[in-house]
Design a protein around this motif. Sequence first.
Motif, PDB file in Angstrom:
ATOM      1  N   GLU A  21       8.416  29.898  34.828  1.00 47.81           N
ATOM      2  CA  GLU A  21       8.432  31.124  34.023  1.00 47.81           C
ATOM      3  C   GLU A  21       9.176  30.909  32.702  1.00 47.81           C
ATOM      4  O   GLU A  21       8.774  31.423  31.655  1.00 47.81           O
ATOM      5  N   GLU A  22      10.263  30.149  32.762  1.00 47.42           N
ATOM      6  CA  GLU A  22      11.016  29.880  31.536  1.00 47.42           C
ATOM      7  C   GLU A  22      10.201  29.030  30.569  1.00 47.42           C
ATOM      8  O   GLU A  22      10.255  29.240  29.351  1.00 47.42           O
ATOM      9  N   ARG A  23       9.454  28.080  31.116  1.00 47.81           N
ATOM     10  CA  ARG A  23       8.605  27.246  30.257  1.00 47.81           C
ATOM     11  C   ARG A  23       7.517  28.080  29.609  1.00 47.81           C
ATOM     12  O   ARG A  23       7.290  27.998  28.396  1.00 47.81           O
ATOM     13  N   VAL A  24       6.849  28.911  30.393  1.00 46.76           N
ATOM     14  CA  VAL A  24       5.792  29.764  29.836  1.00 46.76           C
ATOM     15  C   VAL A  24       6.386  30.753  28.833  1.00 46.76           C
ATOM     16  O   VAL A  24       5.793  31.033  27.785  1.00 46.76           O
ATOM     17  N   GLY A  25       7.561  31.267  29.137  1.00 48.56           N
ATOM     18  CA  GLY A  25       8.184  32.238  28.239  1.00 48.56           C
ATOM     19  C   GLY A  25       8.398  31.701  26.839  1.00 48.56           C
ATOM     20  O   GLY A  25       8.361  32.454  25.851  1.00 48.56           O
ATOM     21  N   GLN A  26       8.610  30.383  26.720  1.00 48.72           N
ATOM     22  CA  GLN A  26       8.818  29.788  25.403  1.00 48.72           C
ATOM     23  C   GLN A  26       7.609  29.946  24.482  1.00 48.72           C
ATOM     24  O   GLN A  26       7.728  29.844  23.265  1.00 48.72           O
ATOM     25  N   LEU A  27       6.467  30.195  25.060  1.00 48.10           N
ATOM     26  CA  LEU A  27       5.230  30.297  24.266  1.00 48.10           C
ATOM     27  C   LEU A  27       5.128  31.610  23.509  1.00 48.10           C
ATOM     28  O   LEU A  27       4.309  31.732  22.599  1.00 48.10           O
ATOM     29  N   PHE A  28       5.942  32.593  23.852  1.00 43.52           N
ATOM     30  CA  PHE A  28       5.780  33.942  23.305  1.00 43.52           C
ATOM     31  C   PHE A  28       6.800  34.240  22.209  1.00 43.52           C
ATOM     32  O   PHE A  28       8.002  34.087  22.409  1.00 43.52           O
ATOM     33  N   MET A  29       6.300  34.673  21.054  1.00 46.59           N
ATOM     34  CA  MET A  29       7.155  35.157  19.969  1.00 46.59           C
ATOM     35  C   MET A  29       6.827  36.632  19.776  1.00 46.59           C
ATOM     36  O   MET A  29       5.757  36.989  19.291  1.00 46.59           O
ATOM     37  N   VAL A  30       7.745  37.467  20.181  1.00 47.23           N
ATOM     38  CA  VAL A  30       7.514  38.904  20.296  1.00 47.23           C
ATOM     39  C   VAL A  30       7.952  39.635  19.030  1.00 47.23           C
ATOM     40  O   VAL A  30       8.911  39.232  18.363  1.00 47.23           O
ATOM     41  N   LYS A  44      12.083  35.647  29.707  1.00 46.77           N
ATOM     42  CA  LYS A  44      12.508  34.387  29.089  1.00 46.77           C
ATOM     43  C   LYS A  44      11.694  34.019  27.849  1.00 46.77           C
ATOM     44  O   LYS A  44      11.365  32.856  27.621  1.00 46.77           O
ATOM     45  N   ILE A  45      11.369  35.028  27.049  1.00 48.47           N
ATOM     46  CA  ILE A  45      10.560  34.753  25.853  1.00 48.47           C
ATOM     47  C   ILE A  45      11.272  33.763  24.936  1.00 48.47           C
ATOM     48  O   ILE A  45      12.500  33.665  24.928  1.00 48.47           O
ATOM     49  N   GLY A  46      10.467  33.072  24.113  1.00 51.88           N
ATOM     50  CA  GLY A  46      11.012  31.988  23.306  1.00 51.88           C
ATOM     51  C   GLY A  46      11.368  32.342  21.882  1.00 51.88           C
ATOM     52  O   GLY A  46      12.061  31.576  21.203  1.00 51.88           O
ATOM     53  N   GLY A  47      10.893  33.514  21.395  1.00 51.00           N
ATOM     54  CA  GLY A  47      11.186  33.821  20.000  1.00 51.00           C
ATOM     55  C   GLY A  47      10.854  35.245  19.627  1.00 51.00           C
ATOM     56  O   GLY A  47      10.220  35.991  20.389  1.00 51.00           O
ATOM     57  N   GLN A  84      20.154  36.760  20.679  1.00 48.28           N
ATOM     58  CA  GLN A  84      20.490  35.358  20.946  1.00 48.28           C
ATOM     59  C   GLN A  84      21.540  35.242  22.052  1.00 48.28           C
ATOM     60  O   GLN A  84      21.499  34.319  22.874  1.00 48.28           O
ATOM     61  N   SER A  85      22.480  36.170  22.072  1.00 50.03           N
ATOM     62  CA  SER A  85      23.545  36.119  23.085  1.00 50.03           C
ATOM     63  C   SER A  85      23.002  36.339  24.485  1.00 50.03           C
ATOM     64  O   SER A  85      23.630  35.939  25.487  1.00 50.03           O
ATOM     65  N   LYS A  86      21.852  36.983  24.586  1.00 50.88           N
ATOM     66  CA  LYS A  86      21.268  37.281  25.894  1.00 50.88           C
ATOM     67  C   LYS A  86      20.276  36.219  26.353  1.00 50.88           C
ATOM     68  O   LYS A  86      19.809  36.249  27.499  1.00 50.88           O
ATOM     69  N   SER A  87      19.932  35.300  25.442  1.00 49.28           N
ATOM     70  CA  SER A  87      18.903  34.313  25.771  1.00 49.28           C
ATOM     71  C   SER A  87      19.527  33.014  26.258  1.00 49.28           C
ATOM     72  O   SER A  87      20.420  32.451  25.608  1.00 49.28           O
ATOM     73  N   LYS A  88      19.063  32.544  27.401  1.00 49.09           N
ATOM     74  CA  LYS A  88      19.556  31.288  27.956  1.00 49.09           C
ATOM     75  C   LYS A  88      19.248  30.129  27.018  1.00 49.09           C
ATOM     76  O   LYS A  88      20.079  29.231  26.811  1.00 49.09           O
ATOM     77  N   ILE A  89      18.054  30.135  26.468  1.00 50.61           N
ATOM     78  CA  ILE A  89      17.633  29.131  25.490  1.00 50.61           C
ATOM     79  C   ILE A  89      17.540  29.835  24.144  1.00 50.61           C
ATOM     80  O   ILE A  89      16.890  30.880  24.042  1.00 50.61           O
ATOM     81  N   PRO A  90      18.194  29.317  23.102  1.00 49.25           N
ATOM     82  CA  PRO A  90      18.169  30.010  21.797  1.00 49.25           C
ATOM     83  C   PRO A  90      16.753  30.347  21.350  1.00 49.25           C
ATOM     84  O   PRO A  90      15.818  29.573  21.548  1.00 49.25           O
ATOM     85  N   LEU A  91      16.627  31.522  20.765  1.00 48.26           N
ATOM     86  CA  LEU A  91      15.333  32.039  20.339  1.00 48.26           C
ATOM     87  C   LEU A  91      14.939  31.508  18.967  1.00 48.26           C
ATOM     88  O   LEU A  91      15.794  31.323  18.094  1.00 48.26           O
ATOM     89  N   PRO A 122       4.757  40.512  30.744  1.00 50.02           N
ATOM     90  CA  PRO A 122       4.788  40.278  32.196  1.00 50.02           C
ATOM     91  C   PRO A 122       3.413  39.948  32.769  1.00 50.02           C
ATOM     92  O   PRO A 122       3.275  39.032  33.589  1.00 50.02           O
ATOM     93  N   ALA A 123       2.385  40.697  32.340  1.00 43.08           N
ATOM     94  CA  ALA A 123       1.030  40.428  32.840  1.00 43.08           C
ATOM     95  C   ALA A 123       0.552  39.055  32.390  1.00 43.08           C
ATOM     96  O   ALA A 123      -0.132  38.339  33.143  1.00 43.08           O
ATOM     97  N   ALA A 124       0.912  38.686  31.163  1.00 42.07           N
ATOM     98  CA  ALA A 124       0.498  37.379  30.646  1.00 42.07           C
ATOM     99  C   ALA A 124       1.122  36.248  31.457  1.00 42.07           C
ATOM    100  O   ALA A 124       0.461  35.258  31.786  1.00 42.07           O
ATOM    101  N   ILE A 125       2.395  36.391  31.812  1.00 42.68           N
ATOM    102  CA  ILE A 125       3.060  35.338  32.593  1.00 42.68           C
ATOM    103  C   ILE A 125       2.431  35.222  33.979  1.00 42.68           C
ATOM    104  O   ILE A 125       2.222  34.113  34.500  1.00 42.68           O
ATOM    105  N   GLU A 126       2.125  36.359  34.566  1.00 38.74           N
ATOM    106  CA  GLU A 126       1.436  36.313  35.856  1.00 38.74           C
ATOM    107  C   GLU A 126       0.102  35.603  35.724  1.00 38.74           C
ATOM    108  O   GLU A 126      -0.314  34.846  36.609  1.00 38.74           O
ATOM    109  N   LYS A 127      -0.587  35.839  34.606  1.00 37.88           N
ATOM    110  CA  LYS A 127      -1.870  35.174  34.380  1.00 37.88           C
ATOM    111  C   LYS A 127      -1.688  33.656  34.286  1.00 37.88           C
ATOM    112  O   LYS A 127      -2.482  32.878  34.847  1.00 37.88           O
TER     113      LYS A 127
END
Length: 998
Positions: free
Chosen positions: A76-85, A107-110, A129-136, A361-366
């Motif tokens: 999920e964290e890897r897939v989350g990196q793909l999304f810039m919201v 776990k979005i990436g940006g 940024q303070s809430k993201s495990k991996i910097p956005l 969320p739906a996209a990650i499930e997909k």
Amino acid sequence: MKKIGIKIVFFNVLFLFVATACVGTKINKNKVILTNIPSKVENLDSITASNPPALFELLPQGNKWVDSLYNVMSFEERVGQLFMVAAYSNKDSVHFNAIDKLITENKIGGLIFFQGGPIRQAKLTNRFQSKSKIPLFIGNDAEWGLNMRLDSTTSYPWNMTLGAIQDMKLIEKVGVQLGQQGKRLGIQFNFAPVLDINTNPRNPIIGFRSFGEDKFKVTERAIAVMKGVQSQGIFATGKHFPGHGDTETDSHKGLPTVNFSKERLEQVEFYPYRKLFHEGLSSVMVAHLNVPSLEPRSNYPSSISYNIVTTILQKEMGFNGLIFTDALNMKGVSNYNIPSEINFEAFMAGNDILLFPKDIPAAIEKFKLAYSLNMFNEERLASSVKKILKFKYKAGLNSYQPIETSNLIKDLNSPKNEALQYELYENAITVLKNTASVLPIKNLDKQKIAYVKIGDENNDSFISTLKKYAEITVIADVNLDSLQVKLRPFSTVIVGYHKSDGAFKKNDLSSSELSKINFLARNNNVILDVFAKPYSLLSLNNFEEIEGLVVSYQNSAIAQVVSAELIFGAIEAKGKLPVSINNSFKVNDGLSTEKLNRLGFTTPENVGMNSTILSKIDAIANKAINAKMTPGIQVLVARKGKVIYQKSFGHHTYDKTIKVQDSDIYDVASLTKILATLPNVMLQYDQQKVNLETTLATMSPIFKDSNKANINFKDLLSHYAGLAAGIPFYKAAMDKSKLPSEVYFRKIAEQDFSKKLGDSLFIRNDFSDTIMKMIVESKIAVKKEYKYSDLTFMILKDYLEKTTGKTLDVLIQENFYRSLGMNNSSFNPLTKFDKNRIPPTETDTYFRRQLLKGYVNDLSAALEGGVSGHAGVFSNAMDVAKIMELYLQKGNYGNQQYFSEKTFEDFNTCYFCAVGNRRGVGFDKPQLGSEGPTCGCASMTSFGHTGYTGTMAWADPETQIVYVFLSNRTFPVAAENRLSKANIREEIQSIIYEAITD
């Protein structure tokens, strides 16, 4: 990867069945599922890149960071990196909390920030940024600066405006500043430059955002911007691949079609991409376009086309940087399918980052479901995610530091931003017609100029700047015939077309505006100045009757100032048209114009000055006003032929009813000596009618038998002739009651009493003869030494008038003011100017017994009817600066030589400095020792004068500085000169010299 439970496996099998059954078929209201998934998806890192080999490579420690981080990330964290919201700093807590949740749970990436403000965005960036495990990743659309999205920030010229500029170093400076500002705001991606070649004038979404319609020029400018941005450690993003320039549909609203062959796309649209890839472009944004020659499936968006994103962009063109989709909420793609399917299809097409996705969320499930069905593999996911992590490492996000918000607004709006804007418009504004060299406007003494506005946007800066060059009459009338009646007296009509930069999609000329332009051009000598995109001229078919055509591109205040400069020759035209205007004008059309050495306008930084230091003048001026040393002040500073500081402070009087404006005119007192008398005397000298040794007896026969007969010209003008400082002439005009004598005065004008010195007070016309008689009979000092005297210039006024047969007020207008454009300067201003433009100088309680507003303060000058050689001129700082610049240029202004350089040098020489007399010939000079009029920092070649009413004009050839200070410190009574005792004028001058950086 975590094991997926039995329930998920069940849905995987069901998904596989549905996918297999429905590929290529329409379901859910014409939505299509999974029509873009190739049979095999390769590891995209293996594709050969044409980018410079080291561009996207990391040192070992960088690769270690990427690999170690990737290895501990969940699926999920890897897939989350793909999304810039999308994020907005102008929304409420509901929105902010929703972003928090996407970061912590999905776990979005940006984030790509849209509308808001810089401080709000910075604070939110720190929060997120303070809430993201991996910097956005943080991205912004800043094609023309942060102001494209954020308030309180700089808006740079549009790309199409930059397309007119020929100096790529200037455009690279834009990129540098965009990069610096992005970095200060914690941004890693600027979604610019636009690489679209706008070959379709009707393009509703690109247009002015393009550098133009020529692929070479677009590429050249895009490379410059890219290099500038990336030199600051910010990633540039070329867009909109494969090319959005020839479209007629807004992809925010629908799916545009590009009907070109692949060969044509290779030759034109792909050209800038290949060049920028070679130069090191970091990332590309893929557009939502229907391109049948590249994607055979009907109406299939390019952003989710494997053939376009992977086969062409990555394999054939060799791009191995980051690939973004365009915003996935846009109708050009969102109409095509449900969000979760669109997100997945965009990934499967080969995109790395999914921009502005919906329903995360739906996209990650997909993604989880598709992965379990082996629709993509770990290699495919790693190729994008590791690439993203590499870029995060390159951006320094491995050691992220929060944004410092103190001084953020100040840092984002550095003086260098505005300085660059002036340079950009000076190089962009384009002249397309110049019949009979109507541009620049010359011979101001023979011109009568009107201005007519077309359009509904602000034109204040244009009008105010035009008026600094010449007298401009603003004419308006809805009825064209009556408008033309008003325009008949004018030799030139400047027509300004002003449309809002914010209304760029609607700034085409309306039918009524077209009719008005055609009418005006048919009946007048017209200069049309277009403060809008050049495409606004497409509907104007008849250019033949327009004498001058200027394209200023935008309606910003700086564009208006610079365009006015060009019209009057303070700058030359350098711009070239970036697009075609039907068959009338082609790409690269643009005429050069003559540069006249008239004063122009810019920022301090562009002439080697520090604006922050210069701004200290404000505090000094306000200090003087608050201490009631004077009710109001005008200050002007120019350097190297450019006005860099012009401000007005305070009010006309202490009751604060009328604020001082730059256009207000002051009684300049003794500045009259060098503003009116001296230039006319210099003409006489230049024509060899007098020389330094000419005696008073020779100049004026009335001195032939006097004690002043042998005073020579040099001694006279150097205040070295022993003349009295002054004579109380008014006493001869008073009766026994010490009131104006009826012998000399009338309350109503009569034939022999026509010279006015106050309200209901007229003096006998021949009193000037009495004055001259008293001067002739006055005593002179026995010892030859320096003694300042007003009599010098009263004598010279008499000499000039008797020699030329014209009064001094007429002489100065004819010989200087009219041709210099000093249309705010005059003796006896009430005959020409609105009284509300003139601050009062004094409440006269001893002779005229009235408020002096528009009447000369100096009583001796008043007794001459307001026209004297030593006082009487009223002017504003801008006009005073013009004649000081004339002196600085040794007799030349506007490319007109008024007198020779030798004449100026002769007058600017201190002939008696060795004996303690600092004066030049007519000019005051810097102090000798501790006594003198300047700050002590001006060079010995500098010159100028001060005035009793609290005025000063000074010029320095060595630093090329002109300084003008005007006030009415004598109001309400001319008692103690506190302004002088506090050294206000000198303190300001000291700040000016402190501000010099080169």
